[in-house]
Design a protein around this motif. Structure first.
Motif, PDB file in Angstrom:
ATOM      1  N   LEU A 110      44.693  35.681  45.326  1.00 55.61           N
ATOM      2  CA  LEU A 110      45.196  36.383  44.142  1.00 55.61           C
ATOM      3  C   LEU A 110      45.842  37.705  44.528  1.00 55.61           C
ATOM      4  O   LEU A 110      47.002  37.972  44.171  1.00 55.61           O
ATOM      5  CB  LEU A 110      44.054  36.622  43.165  1.00 55.61           C
ATOM      6  CG  LEU A 110      44.369  37.464  41.925  1.00 55.61           C
ATOM      7  CD1 LEU A 110      45.324  36.713  41.001  1.00 55.61           C
ATOM      8  CD2 LEU A 110      43.080  37.841  41.180  1.00 55.61           C
ATOM      9  N   TYR A 147      39.223  41.583  38.941  1.00 56.43           N
ATOM     10  CA  TYR A 147      39.621  40.179  39.052  1.00 56.43           C
ATOM     11  C   TYR A 147      39.952  39.602  37.673  1.00 56.43           C
ATOM     12  O   TYR A 147      40.977  38.924  37.499  1.00 56.43           O
ATOM     13  CB  TYR A 147      38.480  39.410  39.714  1.00 56.43           C
ATOM     14  CG  TYR A 147      38.712  37.932  39.897  1.00 56.43           C
ATOM     15  CD1 TYR A 147      39.343  37.437  41.030  1.00 56.43           C
ATOM     16  CD2 TYR A 147      38.261  37.013  38.934  1.00 56.43           C
ATOM     17  CE1 TYR A 147      39.530  36.078  41.212  1.00 56.43           C
ATOM     18  CE2 TYR A 147      38.441  35.658  39.102  1.00 56.43           C
ATOM     19  CZ  TYR A 147      39.076  35.191  40.246  1.00 56.43           C
ATOM     20  OH  TYR A 147      39.265  33.836  40.417  1.00 56.43           O
ATOM     21  N   THR A 180      43.700  38.349  36.348  1.00 58.20           N
ATOM     22  CA  THR A 180      43.893  36.952  35.948  1.00 58.20           C
ATOM     23  C   THR A 180      43.984  36.788  34.433  1.00 58.20           C
ATOM     24  O   THR A 180      43.968  35.656  33.932  1.00 58.20           O
ATOM     25  CB  THR A 180      42.735  36.080  36.480  1.00 58.20           C
ATOM     26  OG1 THR A 180      41.483  36.585  35.992  1.00 58.20           O
ATOM     27  CG2 THR A 180      42.709  36.077  38.001  1.00 58.20           C
ATOM     28  N   CYS A 226      42.728  32.131  37.278  1.00 55.99           N
ATOM     29  CA  CYS A 226      43.244  32.528  38.587  1.00 55.99           C
ATOM     30  C   CYS A 226      44.225  31.491  39.123  1.00 55.99           C
ATOM     31  O   CYS A 226      45.290  31.849  39.648  1.00 55.99           O
ATOM     32  CB  CYS A 226      42.091  32.719  39.574  1.00 55.99           C
ATOM     33  SG  CYS A 226      42.621  33.280  41.212  1.00 55.99           S
ATOM     34  N   VAL A 251      47.588  31.984  37.570  1.00 52.57           N
ATOM     35  CA  VAL A 251      48.350  33.092  38.162  1.00 52.57           C
ATOM     36  C   VAL A 251      48.902  32.688  39.521  1.00 52.57           C
ATOM     37  O   VAL A 251      50.066  32.981  39.853  1.00 52.57           O
ATOM     38  CB  VAL A 251      47.465  34.350  38.292  1.00 52.57           C
ATOM     39  CG1 VAL A 251      48.214  35.450  39.042  1.00 52.57           C
ATOM     40  CG2 VAL A 251      47.057  34.850  36.910  1.00 52.57           C
TER      41      VAL A 251
END
Length: 434
Positions: free
Chosen positions: A36, A87, A91, A226, A229
């Motif tokens: 990520l 995080y 996301t 995630c 993304v």
């Protein structure tokens, strides 16, 4: 957050000009976090996963036997888990989490039948401990001074060296925290790791202790957003790619041998290895890793019509430490499950249900449809000795970084630790622009 991303983007521009590619091996939480951050920084990333799904031990799935969505494990996230918060922000998944919006923790003592709720105030000064209706039942403000002994622990101290493990306060506060967060018995667990957990949660005040639970499931909060993304950033994900060998030439990784194909690693490419400790040790024998592990049992029961309340409750005096109620499923987590290794699975399922039936005021003799999962190597043993074996992200090889909750994050095996390790590995790669 903006400064981190701005710096990462700058490094990403340099790496793209160099034609660099980053191979991230492992799509658990550490690997997902690394991929990520790298992809958001403009890096060209390929993500490999040995299974046919992402998320590792942090995922949910539709269970045919129970006919509903369940998590393979239960996780209680706090607002003070800064890596998790970052995080979720990156996301676009913050809205998938729910919670009471305050530092509230309900408990049930199964032995005495007592129920109470800890209600912390938002600031760092713990005014709540002076109110008997907000602190742990049966405790006094002086009991909480034991935190000073934990916070002054050395790296070799064990929890049992710093605390009175026979006191009521230990049984109702420290023991649930030790077993639940460190997944290791107090006699051998690291007091330093406990101190680190405490300082980032209860020691930081109620503002850092708001409980957060996925509204639907772990995958719907931590995995699927995630992956979306990563898809937008053109990250190629190769499932069913199990790494069997790493070829290192003159101090750099030059080849990854998977079960399906061989991948050449160009001179400017990097590899982020985000695999379990024992797998990493088998691939790279010279890397020091924890060698002892502890198991966790998660039991799920299909029970319709139960009031979810806050969605979770701490259990004392029984087999499980925490119970979670969501979407018609009552789940229990048994940490450090070696304590019950002599129990047959059927007997354990019945015993756990007796605890949950008391919690939900249901018939303990009518065990509902259930599923039990045991993760044999769920976490590394959080002892002082094993903690000292945890490696840093940098391995000494010029283009290889390590990630995983078992690496040196300063925390025990948690989602927070896994995500931190992935971010740390990504930042190491992005700093290395030559």
């Amino acid at each position: 957050m903006e400064e981190i991303l701005a710096g990462a983007a700058a490094h990403g521009g340099l790496s793209m000009a160099n034609g660099r590619r980053v191979h991230v091996v492992g799509a658990g939480m550490a690997g997902l976090a690394a991929a990520l951050q790298l992809s958001l920084a403009g890096e060209s990333v390929i993500l490999y996963e040995g299974a046919n799904f992402a998320g590792g031990r942090c995922r949910s799935f539709q269970d045919r036997e129970l006919g509903c969505l369940i998590d393979n494990g239960n996780h209680l996230v706090l607002s003070g888990n800064v890596a998790i918060q970052d995080y979720l922000f990156l996301t676009n998944a913050r809205a998938t989490m729910s919670g009471p919006g305050a530092a509230i923790f309900p408990f049930l003592d199964l032995a005495s039948g007592e129920r109470w709720t800890v209600k912390m105030n938002e600031g760092r000064i713990p005014w709540w401990i002076f109110n008997k209706n907000r602190r742990i039942a049966g405790t006094t403000p002086l009991d909480y001074l034991s935190a000073l002994r934990v916070m002054t622990s050395s790296s070799t101290d064990r929890v049992a060296d710093r605390l009175d493990t026979k006191s009521l306060f230990y049984k109702r506060f420290w023991e649930p925290l030790v077993i639940g967060a460190l997944n290791t018995e107090a006699e051998t667990s690291s007091a330093k790791l406990l101190a680190n957990i405490f300082m980032q949660s209860f020691g930081a005040g109620g503002r850092a202790c708001h409980p957060l639970i996925p509204k639907q499931g772990l995958s719907e909060s931590f995995v699927h957003p995630c992956l979306e993304v990563l898809k937008q950033k053109n990250v190629e994900i190769k499932y069913s790619h199990r790494l069997g060998e790493i070829k290192i030439v003159r101090g750099a990784v030059r080849e990854l041998q998977f079960n399906r194909d061989k991948v050449d690693v160009a001179p400017k490419d990097w590899v982020v290895l985000a695999l379990p400790a024992w797998v990493t040790k088998a691939l790279l024998p010279k890397v020091t890793t924890p060698l002892e592990f502890r198991s966790i049992i998660n039991a799920h029961y299909r029970v319709d019509g139960v009031d979810p309340g806050l969605g979770f409750i701490g259990l004392l005096g029984g087999i499980a430490e925490w119970a979670f109620i969501r979407n018609g499923v009552v789940s229990a987590t048994v940490s450090c499950a070696e304590r019950y290794s002599s129990y047959p699975v059927r007997d354990l399922a019945t015993s756990i249900w007796h605890d949950l039936a008391q919690l939900c005021r249901l018939d303990p003799e009518k065990v509902p449809p259930r599923r039990i999962f045991k993760e044999q190597y769920a976490t590394f043993a959080a002892t002082p000795e094993q903690n000292m074996l945890r490696p840093s992200a940098y391995t000494g090889w010029s283009n290889l970084a390590l990630a995983g909750e078992w690496t040196d994050t300063g925390l025990p095996s948690t989602i927070e630790g896994a995500i931190r390790s992935g971010f740390k590995a990504a930042q190491l790669v992005m700093r290395w622009t030559d």
